[in-house]
Design a protein around this motif. Sequence first.
Motif, PDB file in Angstrom:
ATOM      1  N   ASP A  85      -5.624  -1.022   8.212  1.00 35.61           N
ATOM      2  CA  ASP A  85      -5.662  -2.059   9.237  1.00 35.61           C
ATOM      3  C   ASP A  85      -5.226  -3.361   8.584  1.00 35.61           C
ATOM      4  OD1 ASP A  85      -6.252  -3.975  11.141  1.00 35.61           O
ATOM      5  OD2 ASP A  85      -8.086  -2.989  11.803  1.00 35.61           O
ATOM      6  N   PHE A  86      -4.056  -3.868   8.965  1.00 36.47           N
ATOM      7  CA  PHE A  86      -3.538  -5.085   8.362  1.00 36.47           C
ATOM      8  C   PHE A  86      -4.425  -6.291   8.653  1.00 36.47           C
ATOM      9  CE2 PHE A  86       0.688  -2.830   8.552  1.00 36.47           C
ATOM     10  CZ  PHE A  86       0.854  -2.758   7.180  1.00 36.47           C
ATOM     11  N   ASP A  87      -5.254  -6.209   9.688  1.00 37.48           N
ATOM     12  CA  ASP A  87      -6.150  -7.320   9.990  1.00 37.48           C
ATOM     13  C   ASP A  87      -7.323  -7.383   9.018  1.00 37.48           C
ATOM     14  OD1 ASP A  87      -4.655  -8.183  12.151  1.00 37.48           O
ATOM     15  OD2 ASP A  87      -5.727  -6.890  13.570  1.00 37.48           O
TER      16      ASP A  87
ATOM     17  N   PHE B  40      -2.530  -6.584   2.867  1.00 32.03           N
ATOM     18  CA  PHE B  40      -1.256  -5.965   2.541  1.00 32.03           C
ATOM     19  C   PHE B  40      -0.120  -6.672   3.285  1.00 32.03           C
ATOM     20  CE2 PHE B  40      -3.960  -1.992   2.084  1.00 32.03           C
ATOM     21  CZ  PHE B  40      -3.997  -2.076   0.702  1.00 32.03           C
ATOM     22  N   ASP B  41       1.007  -6.810   2.594  1.00 31.49           N
ATOM     23  CA  ASP B  41       2.203  -7.316   3.250  1.00 31.49           C
ATOM     24  C   ASP B  41       2.965  -6.187   3.924  1.00 31.49           C
ATOM     25  OD1 ASP B  41       1.911 -10.047   2.330  1.00 31.49           O
ATOM     26  OD2 ASP B  41       2.431  -9.277   0.341  1.00 31.49           O
ATOM     27  N   CYS B  42       2.825  -4.972   3.386  1.00 30.40           N
ATOM     28  CA  CYS B  42       3.477  -3.812   3.971  1.00 30.40           C
ATOM     29  C   CYS B  42       2.843  -2.558   3.386  1.00 30.40           C
ATOM     30  CB  CYS B  42       4.988  -3.819   3.718  1.00 30.40           C
ATOM     31  SG  CYS B  42       5.456  -3.917   1.973  1.00 30.40           S
ATOM     32  N   ALA B  43       3.184  -1.414   3.952  1.00 28.10           N
ATOM     33  CA  ALA B  43       2.633  -0.146   3.485  1.00 28.10           C
ATOM     34  C   ALA B  43       3.658   0.952   3.712  1.00 28.10           C
ATOM     35  CB  ALA B  43       1.335   0.186   4.232  1.00 28.10           C
TER      36      ALA B  43
ATOM     37  N   ALA C  72       0.855  -1.186   0.000  1.00 23.35           N
ATOM     38  CA  ALA C  72       0.000   0.000   0.000  1.00 23.35           C
ATOM     39  C   ALA C  72       0.890   1.233   0.000  1.00 23.35           C
ATOM     40  CB  ALA C  72      -0.907   0.007   1.231  1.00 23.35           C
ATOM     41  N   ILE C  73       0.544   2.215  -0.830  1.00 25.73           N
ATOM     42  CA  ILE C  73       1.382   3.404  -0.954  1.00 25.73           C
ATOM     43  C   ILE C  73       0.531   4.665  -0.881  1.00 25.73           C
ATOM     44  CG2 ILE C  73       3.213   2.317  -2.311  1.00 25.73           C
ATOM     45  CD1 ILE C  73       1.859   3.465  -4.823  1.00 25.73           C
TER      46      ILE C  73
ATOM     47  N   THR D 192      -3.148   2.235  -3.651  1.00 25.00           N
ATOM     48  CA  THR D 192      -3.005   3.532  -2.988  1.00 25.00           C
ATOM     49  C   THR D 192      -3.959   3.625  -1.800  1.00 25.00           C
ATOM     50  OG1 THR D 192      -4.587   4.545  -4.530  1.00 25.00           O
ATOM     51  CG2 THR D 192      -2.256   4.713  -5.073  1.00 25.00           C
ATOM     52  N   ARG D 193      -3.464   4.216  -0.735  1.00 17.41           N
ATOM     53  CA  ARG D 193      -4.262   4.435   0.467  1.00 17.41           C
ATOM     54  C   ARG D 193      -3.899   5.800   1.044  1.00 17.41           C
ATOM     55  NH1 ARG D 193      -6.379   0.723  -1.284  1.00 17.41           N
ATOM     56  NH2 ARG D 193      -7.235  -1.136  -0.308  1.00 17.41           N
TER      57      ARG D 193
END
Length: 310
Positions: free
Chosen positions: A138-140, A144-147, A102-103, A132-133
């Motif tokens: 909330d990773f739950d 997403f693996d990362c942001a 997420a970027i 895009t965010r």
Amino acid sequence: MSVPRRFLPHTSLLVSFEAAARLGSFTAAAVEISLTQSAVSRQIRALEDQLGVELFLREKQTVRLTAAGEVYARDIRDALHRISSSTLGLRANPAGGTLNLAILPTFGTRWLAPRLPRFLDGNQGITINLSTRLSAFDFDLETFDCAIHFGRGNWPGASHELLMGEEVIPACSPQFFAQHRFSVPADLRAVPLLHLTSRPDAWEKWLRLQDVGAEHVHGMLIDQFATAAQAAVSGMGVALLPRFLIQSELDRGELVPALDLPMVSAESYYLVWPSERAMLPPLIAFKSWLRQEASAFQAETGTGTMVGQQ
């Protein structure tokens, strides 16, 4: 830790339940997953028996979720989506793996995207999926693996690494500057100020830093840096923008500093990831590469805070 099998219903039962819950009909679910209506009904009854919980209220020719069914359906839908996404990523790239990142829109398009070919060239086999965010994540709830996000490094339940800080400057078009000829910070109070919705108090902070009254600061609200930069280029007012994200406009002369009075932001850019995914090979490779890119960029430009584990 091994999960007892009694807590792992068969996938076919969950698929039938999720479809029926989403469509509100056993018949519609049967059509979608190519089963008979009676087969879907039997599978959902078997799931209820295994759970010991009634998931649907059956009323004549209609069905509707119970309160427990509503909650369970949401969780199962998310779980099935994660399984589907992982399977798709594995089939698309079985050798190197996939990284779901997420970027922030402007950071992603102006800073990260031009550099990504170097990562892909050096890590052939890894596929990166970009989303895009702007708002908090909330990773739950999202796969997403990362942001890459902007903040103070306070994401509960997640690990993070500082990438870089930023310096913002008040910028406007050359024509707008020629019209107003700003000489002191207080002059900006007399012109339209362009505000970012993600940083609604940025102008107040900048004005206070310059010992100028910051009460009742109004102006147009814009949700993205790129749009704010274009509005400033078009002569709609003065925008407070990160220097490194508008360097192209500055180099081309489309934007100029209204006043050469930068402000270092209290927040910084971070790479954030769920702690349980820390050993994901594509994430390890991406973290190492991104750390080097951020360090090289700061050494080249003298920008912001040094990278480092937080």
